[in-house]
Design a protein around this motif. Structure first.
Motif, short mmCIF file in Angstrom:
data_model
loop_
_atom_site.label_atom_id
_atom_site.label_comp_id
_atom_site.label_asym_id
_atom_site.label_seq_id
_atom_site.Cartn_x
_atom_site.Cartn_y
_atom_site.Cartn_z
N LEU A 161 0.84 -1.20 0.00
CA LEU A 161 0.00 0.00 0.00
C LEU A 161 0.87 1.25 0.00
O LEU A 161 0.61 2.20 -0.76
N PHE A 175 -0.91 -2.10 -6.63
CA PHE A 175 -2.34 -2.18 -6.35
C PHE A 175 -2.94 -3.49 -6.86
O PHE A 175 -3.93 -3.97 -6.32
N LEU A 178 -2.41 -5.88 -4.05
CA LEU A 178 -3.44 -5.67 -3.04
C LEU A 178 -4.80 -6.17 -3.52
O LEU A 178 -5.58 -6.72 -2.73
#
Length: 199
Positions: A161, A175, A178
């Motif tokens: 992050l 991302f 994630l």
């Protein structure tokens, strides 16, 4: 050692290795058809939301090695716990979630580059391992003592992050990693809810 791997884990590794060898032979064809291109690109096709997860940088084996080593280490115990079918479904869900996340980030940022790599699926596998085996102790270089799986995966998530928000590590789809973890968490929660309602 490789032959002792459960079937699904071994198959995912072999398919990914085979795709990388094809990239070495015909890189333009493989990347043009099977890498994940932005939605606004004329190269985008829907199947790329899964196929990109089996491609890696043909210029060097480092990316491939670390992803497959992580799948080797953490996919096998999950397969023994879940079974082959559930591991494959979970892995593909994580790859899909990572791909959708990457497309959204690219659209927001106007990025026109293709995305490749199994990292989204691998990060989902890491999350699942920490979810089901949170107290399993792992050695992580350069930390001199073993740490529990839940702490390692939580630290990885925070780091991804941070790097994604700050943009300090260009060329890496933080991302998407994630997104793979989020897809994995939602998949596990869905399975648990379905089992609860079935009971």
């Amino acid at each position: 050692m490789f032959r002792s791997l459960p079937t699904a884990t071994r198959t995912l590794i072999l398919v990914t290795l085979g795709a990388w060898l094809l990239e070495l032979a015909v890189p333009s064809l493989m990347l043009g058809l099977f890498a994940l291109w932005p939605l606004q690109s004329r190269h985008f096709f829907p199947w790329q939301l899964l196929t990109y997860g089996f491609l890696h940088d043909p210029r060097g084996p480092g990316h491939l090695f670390f992803n497959m080593f992580a799948l080797f280490m953490f996919g096998a115990p999950l397969e023994r716990y879940w079974g082959a079918r559930r591991l494959v479904v979970f892995y593909l869900v994580c790859v899909l979630a990572a791909g959708l996340t990457q497309l959204a980030v690219q659209m927001a940022g106007g990025v026109q580059e293709e995305t490749i790599g199994a990292s989204g699926g691998v990060f989902g596998v890491l999350l699942a391992f920490a979810w089901y085996f949170p107290r399993q102790r792992l050695f992580v270089i350069p930390i001199p003592v073993p740490i529990p799986a839940w702490l390692m995966v939580s630290a990885y998530g925070v780091l991804e992050l941070f790097l994604g928000v700050t943009g300090r590590q260009q060329g890496v789809a933080h991302f998407a990693h994630l997104g793979g973890m989020l897809g994995g968490a939602l998949c596990i929660l869905y399975w648990r809810a379905r089992r609860r309602f079935a009971d």
